[in-house]
Scaffold this motif. Structure first.
Motif, PDB file in Angstrom:
ATOM      1  N   ILE A  20     136.261  22.194  -1.983  1.00 23.97           N
ATOM      2  CA  ILE A  20     137.184  23.586  -2.246  1.00 23.97           C
ATOM      3  C   ILE A  20     137.110  24.597  -0.862  1.00 23.97           C
ATOM      4  N   GLY A  21     136.532  23.680  -0.280  1.00 23.05           N
ATOM      5  CA  GLY A  21     136.519  24.882   1.062  1.00 23.05           C
ATOM      6  C   GLY A  21     136.573  23.949   1.875  1.00 23.05           C
ATOM      7  N   GLY A  22     136.841  22.374   1.869  1.00 27.57           N
ATOM      8  CA  GLY A  22     137.637  21.550   2.995  1.00 27.57           C
ATOM      9  C   GLY A  22     138.792  20.889   3.351  1.00 27.57           C
ATOM     10  N   THR A  23     139.885  21.887   2.304  1.00 26.98           N
ATOM     11  CA  THR A  23     140.829  21.391   1.813  1.00 26.98           C
ATOM     12  C   THR A  23     141.664  22.262   3.301  1.00 26.98           C
ATOM     13  N   VAL A  24     140.934  22.663   4.589  1.00 21.91           N
ATOM     14  CA  VAL A  24     141.832  23.831   5.419  1.00 21.91           C
ATOM     15  C   VAL A  24     142.367  22.535   6.567  1.00 21.91           C
ATOM     16  N   LEU A  25     142.360  21.414   6.701  1.00 18.30           N
ATOM     17  CA  LEU A  25     143.148  21.172   7.389  1.00 18.30           C
ATOM     18  C   LEU A  25     144.130  20.958   6.568  1.00 18.30           C
ATOM     19  N   MET A  57     134.083  23.544   7.602  1.00 18.91           N
ATOM     20  CA  MET A  57     134.628  23.375   8.694  1.00 18.91           C
ATOM     21  C   MET A  57     134.807  24.875   8.482  1.00 18.91           C
ATOM     22  N   LEU A  58     134.748  26.111   8.064  1.00 17.25           N
ATOM     23  CA  LEU A  58     135.307  27.857   8.451  1.00 17.25           C
ATOM     24  C   LEU A  58     133.945  27.985   8.845  1.00 17.25           C
ATOM     25  N   LEU A  59     132.578  27.968   8.521  1.00 19.80           N
ATOM     26  CA  LEU A  59     132.322  28.941   9.299  1.00 19.80           C
ATOM     27  C   LEU A  59     132.295  28.586  10.702  1.00 19.80           C
ATOM     28  N   ALA A  60     132.479  27.529  10.834  1.00 16.73           N
ATOM     29  CA  ALA A  60     132.369  26.845  12.074  1.00 16.73           C
ATOM     30  C   ALA A  60     133.545  27.365  13.112  1.00 16.73           C
TER      31      ALA A  60
END
Lengths: 316, 295
Positions: free
Chosen positions: A250-255, B140-143
């Motif tokens: 859920i938080g790892g789809t950014v890229l 990723m968002l934390l970093a």
């Protein structure tokens, strides 16, 4: 039931700590909130009014409690950049991310389960070794590299897909699926490797147990043994793991959202970071972390239901 | 890593692998190739200034977006900079960030984790709670938020941001390892001989936790390099004009319809590096599991 109760108490504690931590993080960040809201050339009166409006002169815990109270009622504040309520903005984007996660999980499981079965049937065979080699390569390829590779081949070279853009499900269900297929595959590959490895190991262990030998002695076909007898007792590891990765994803789809220009929650968060849109960032981080914690909680409970032994372990 | 390797070499001859097949216990060709790649890349990155390479920022190294030629062995990017040179200089960032971030989180997280697993009770509960909270944030968002908000895109910020990603998992794993070790007989024996807590942690716990932690560090370095690439892709790693693989890939993606090389070269280097580290880490972990089973 007492276990569920203690887990629940812990869940609430983690939720409070996580939201408070993110609140502090956003509040303590360098850069004046008022300046980022109004711009550097605002008048002193406007600045004072904005400070008043945002309750910036109150102590941090007071602000947190007020914010949390509003958040519990579904009010995450207003983005000062777009003047849109944050909860509304997140509501629009979260479905893209959830759809992406769900689709990638379906792809990952439907690839990983056959891979694991064929590997586990003959451990050490050339097929098994080839599959584990492929899995290692999948594990070693970062999702964003896969995403760009897929884009280069299927969108740029072959022209089967659009490179970027998102089609809403209500507008065109098939087009929606098409716009999410490449990003989902990119997210899925790493999961495939992880799932296949875990399920293969569990299956190898199950195949060695007496009830499988018994089923074999009765003359059952290999297919029937795998599908009816072995798969279910071997699935605890992969079930837990897929729960955990849904939370992670859920938080790892950014890229991937960035590469395919999808209007998802990850992209929203990065935009909020870059634009210093504090309210939007606060809201997005809270939704992401709370989602992660809740999914993990659900997995924990589910785990206890599937495998009673873990209940005794966790209670100790 | 060296302890694990020499231990494995010691038990060589013929051993049963996890699938029960008897096989000669040698390092496969793939592991040797991995080590060769990592060694070659590291040496090239260290001695990049001495190698006959173009300046990585030189926009007159070749025709923009050219394919590999005798002047530019791996082609050029959209500004006419040499891709081979930029990839080798970019490896500096990847290697430094990967190693220091993991080392930092392993030392800090390892220490906290050992104390939590050894002293149990309040220390343990508090630490685990903190680790849980930390791990609830998407990595990723934390970093990304740390780099974006500290407003400094220097090497130190990036290293700290990525080290923070690995802190939570390291604490949890080391604490679990410590917990099992501290229940073993030799710890009880040491205590009954009058050893203090500090001595037990240093002499009994640490040597038993370290090999596993180190083999996990190898895989973690791969993850940290990937994370740095991701941050760089979002333009949140070390600031330009410093070459990084992630920023090269991001720049190359925009020109995908013209030339594949700007993505292929740094992407290939990233892939090979991560694959090598994963392969080596995987091999060490398998051997450790087998050696443990043999005891």
């Amino acid at each position: 039931m007492t276990l569920v109760a203690t887990r629940f108490a812990r869940l609430v504690a983690v939720l409070v700590a996580v939201t408070f931590a993110s609140f502090c993080m956003v509040s303590l960040l360098p850069g004046d909130i008022v300046t980022s809201v109004l711009g550097a050339d605002a008048t002193e009166e406007a600045r004072a009014a904005a400070r008043e409006d945002l309750h910036l002169d109150d102590p941090l815990p007071v602000r947190y409690v007020r914010w949390a109270g509003n958040a519990l009622q579904g009010d995450l504040g207003i983005s000062y950049r777009t003047q849109q309520p944050v909860s509304e903005a997140i509501g629009e984007r979260i479905w893209v991310t959830l759809e992406l996660v769900l689709l990638s999980q379906i792809i990952a499981l439907s690839l990983a389960i056959p891979m694991a079965i064929f590997g586990a049937l003959r451990p050490g065979s050339w097929l098994d070794r080839m599959l584990s080699g492929v899995q290692l390569a999948m594990l070693a390829t970062p999702g964003y590299l896969v995403a760009i590779g897929l884009m280069a081949i299927f969108a740029v070279k072959l022209g089967w897909f659009d490179t970027t853009g998102y089609v809403h499900f209500t507008d065109d269900p098939l087009g929606n699926l098409k716009s999410l297929l490449l990003p989902s595959v990119a997210l899925a590959l790493e999961q495939v490797a992880i799932y296949a490895r875990v399920l293969r190991t569990d299956l190898v262990n199950t195949f060695d147990q007496d009830f499988i030998w018994y089923a074999r002695a009765k003359g059952n076909s290999t297919k029937r043994i795998v599908l009816r007898h072995a798969l279910r007792p071997s699935s605890i590891g992969i079930v837990t793991l897929s729960g955990v990765s849904i939370g992670r994803l859920i938080g790892g789809t950014v890229l991937v959202e960035f590469i395919f220009a999808l209007p998802g929650l990850g992209r929203f968060t990065i935009d909020a970071i870059n634009n210093r849109d504090f309210m939007a960032l606060q809201g997005a981080v809270v939704v992401l972390t709370v989602g992660f914690v809740l999914v993990n909680f659900a997995v924990d409970i589910l785990h206890g239901i599937i495998d009673p032994r873990t209940r005794a372990e966790a209670a100790r | 890593m060296t302890t694990a390797m020499s231990a494995a070499a010691h038990n060589s001859a013929v051993t049963a692998t996890d699938d029960g097949v008897l096989r000669k216990d040698r390092l496969g060709i793939s592991v040797w190739l991995s080590m060769a790649w990592l060694a070659g890349l590291t040496l090239a990155a260290i001695f990049a200034d001495l190698l006959p390479l173009y300046d990585p920022a030189d926009t007159r190294a070749g025709i923009p977006l050219s394919v590999p030629t005798s002047q530019n062995w791996l082609g050029t990017d959209s500004l006419g900079r040499d891709l081979l040179s930029r990839t080798i200089y970019g490896a500096r960032v990847s290697i430094v960030v990967g190693l220091t971030a993991v080392l930092l989180s392993s030392v800090v997280g390892g220490l906290i984790g050992m104390l939590a697993g050894y002293f149990k009770r309040r220390v343990e509960t508090t630490t685990l709670f903190a680790a849980d909270v930390l791990m609830a944030f998407p990595t990723m968002l934390l970093a990304a938020s740390i780099v974006a908000f500290t407003d400094s895109r220097g090497l130190v910020t990036v290293v700290l941001a990525i080290a923070l990603i690995y802190l939570g998992p390291t604490i949890r794993i080391v604490r679990a390892l410590t917990l099992t070790t501290s229940n073993r007989e030799f710890v009880l024996a040491a205590r009954s001989l009058g050893s203090g807590n500090a001595r037990i942690i240093r002499r009994e716990i640490l040597p038993n936790v370290l090999p596993t932690l180190m083999s996990m560090m190898v895989v973690a370095v791969a993850g940290a390099i990937v994370a740095e690439g991701g941050l760089a892709y979002l333009n949140l790693s070390v600031a330009p004009p410093t070459a990084t693989w992630g920023s090269m890939i991001a720049a190359g993606k925009a020109k995908l319809d013209v030339s594949l090389y700007p993505v292929l070269v740094p992407g290939g280097a990233l892939f090979l590096t991560v694959l090598s580290l994963t392969l080596i880490g995987d091999t060490i972990q398998k051997r450790q599991a087998r050696n443990l089973g043999a005891i």
